[in-house]
Design an enzyme around this catalytic site. Sequence first.
Site, PDB file in Angstrom:
ATOM      1  N   HIS A 139     -31.128  35.265 161.354  1.00 13.70           N
ATOM      2  CA  HIS A 139     -30.492  34.566 162.483  1.00 13.70           C
ATOM      3  C   HIS A 139     -31.289  33.358 162.991  1.00 13.70           C
ATOM      4  O   HIS A 139     -31.465  33.185 164.207  1.00 13.70           O
ATOM      5  CB  HIS A 139     -30.242  35.547 163.633  1.00 13.70           C
ATOM      6  CG  HIS A 139     -29.249  36.626 163.323  1.00 13.70           C
ATOM      7  ND1 HIS A 139     -28.226  36.476 162.414  1.00 13.70           N
ATOM      8  CD2 HIS A 139     -29.105  37.899 163.816  1.00 13.70           C
ATOM      9  CE1 HIS A 139     -27.508  37.590 162.366  1.00 13.70           C
ATOM     10  NE2 HIS A 139     -28.025  38.468 163.201  1.00 13.70           N
ATOM     11  N   HIS A 153     -22.523  36.279 168.033  1.00 12.47           N
ATOM     12  CA  HIS A 153     -22.964  37.672 167.877  1.00 12.47           C
ATOM     13  C   HIS A 153     -22.528  38.547 169.057  1.00 12.47           C
ATOM     14  O   HIS A 153     -23.337  39.294 169.615  1.00 12.47           O
ATOM     15  CB  HIS A 153     -24.488  37.701 167.712  1.00 12.47           C
ATOM     16  CG  HIS A 153     -24.985  38.842 166.881  1.00 12.47           C
ATOM     17  ND1 HIS A 153     -24.741  40.160 167.199  1.00 12.47           N
ATOM     18  CD2 HIS A 153     -25.700  38.865 165.741  1.00 12.47           C
ATOM     19  CE1 HIS A 153     -25.315  40.927 166.298  1.00 12.47           C
ATOM     20  NE2 HIS A 153     -25.900  40.176 165.390  1.00 12.47           N
ATOM     21  N   GLU A 185     -18.921  39.154 163.105  1.00 14.81           N
ATOM     22  CA  GLU A 185     -19.595  37.845 163.044  1.00 14.81           C
ATOM     23  C   GLU A 185     -18.993  37.033 161.909  1.00 14.81           C
ATOM     24  O   GLU A 185     -19.326  37.235 160.748  1.00 14.81           O
ATOM     25  CB  GLU A 185     -21.089  38.052 162.809  1.00 14.81           C
ATOM     26  CG  GLU A 185     -21.762  38.955 163.818  1.00 14.81           C
ATOM     27  CD  GLU A 185     -23.033  39.578 163.247  1.00 14.81           C
ATOM     28  OE1 GLU A 185     -23.915  38.847 162.780  1.00 14.81           O
ATOM     29  OE2 GLU A 185     -23.133  40.820 163.258  1.00 14.81           O
TER      30      GLU A 185
HETATM   31  C1  GLA Z   1     -26.650  41.229 162.157  1.00 15.22           C
HETATM   32  C2  GLA Z   1     -27.281  41.838 160.964  1.00 15.22           C
HETATM   33  C3  GLA Z   1     -27.849  43.167 161.311  1.00 15.22           C
HETATM   34  C4  GLA Z   1     -28.801  43.061 162.492  1.00 15.22           C
HETATM   35  C5  GLA Z   1     -28.097  42.401 163.651  1.00 15.22           C
HETATM   36  C6  GLA Z   1     -29.018  42.099 164.798  1.00 15.22           C
HETATM   37  O1  GLA Z   1     -25.469  41.799 162.439  1.00 15.22           O
HETATM   38  O2  GLA Z   1     -26.380  41.969 159.896  1.00 15.22           O
HETATM   39  O3  GLA Z   1     -28.489  43.716 160.205  1.00 15.22           O
HETATM   40  O4  GLA Z   1     -29.928  42.333 162.126  1.00 15.22           O
HETATM   41  O5  GLA Z   1     -27.535  41.192 163.255  1.00 15.22           O
HETATM   42  O6  GLA Z   1     -29.622  43.217 165.326  1.00 15.22           O
END
Ligand code: GLA
Length: 345
Positions: free
Chosen positions: A106, A180, A310
């Site tokens: 991210h 997110h 997402e």
């Molecule tokens: C995304 C990733 C997960 C995790 C979340 C944050 O959804 O796919 O594996 O890292 O973000 O906690």
Amino acid sequence: MKTFESCFGKLAYESMAHVFHFKCEQGMELSISNYGATITALRIPDREGKLIDIVAGFDNLKDYQNSDFYFGASIGRYANRIANGSFTIDGKTYQLEKNEKRTQLHGGEDGFHRKLWDATLFKNPDNTILKLQYLSPDQEAGFPGNLKATITFTIWDTNSFAIDYEAETDQATHVNFSNHSYFNLSGFTEDAGSHELAVDAFGYLELNSNQLPTGKMIETPGTVFDFYKLTLLSERNIPNNYPLDYCFVIDKTDSSKDPDAILYHPKTGIKLRIFTTQPGIQVYSSNFLDGSMTGHQGVSYQKHSAICLETQHFPDSPNQPEFPSTLLLPGEKYHQQTRYFFETN
Ligand code: GLA
């Protein structure tokens, strides 16, 4: 639509984060902060007309600064994981900052979710627009190029909104923006398993033990991950035995006007329909939440208490030549859009 602005808290150098609140004629209440271009609250009326808090979020800036869960945040420059936190463009290898042992996740520790965005509000006869802009300097978190990023929220009185993601660069770079939000359409009274989910996807990306794509897509028809039809997650034993954290490959050949994803809660009657220009959708059943953070109305956010949808390009695309490209060149315009429609039935 009623709109008002409130202070959220002070950041370094005396700069102030704000929250913009939108109250729609059909009842939706949406709050967005220019800290992280974050959806901090979203309330939708249930069947009885009672407003239900349907996203995880906090009432104060400090909790966002102390949390690593990306609640409601805009994600960039690159959503999800990049292997070894590195990629090569035109023979030059860029080492990004890693925030997991073997990957960058991210956009790094200090990604878009921790930036203060410049905000401009436009009130139009048909909608209200919040335009958030951020200039990510060359080498930020290791990414090449000065990147002009714009995230635009367009909000309608009909309980719907769109997020447009745009960017331009002065050097070749990779981009993949997302949002997110952690949805729970019961208002966090029941867990992820109590939701019905549909995803217009014919496959999902196989992962290795570092949660990175192997490059292979696994077809979903006939498997527990077949979500062509609305499916009650607990009936599939999801999320307990099959916790979700996969990128689904959206069926772009399907020319119907059907949504790319639907989330529904039978008890409140709240339904979310999502349409996106992005090729993938990471469906994540909050496997890492652990009850350590308490948010709106004192709710402590537990493991599997929400679903993230997402919309994004595929994880690790910079290192997967077969995946749709995330490369952005100078002179090109990056633009992706995701639209969210709520109804109660
Ligand atoms: C995304 C990733 C997960 C995790 C979340 C944050 O959804 O796919 O594996 O890292 O973000 O906690």
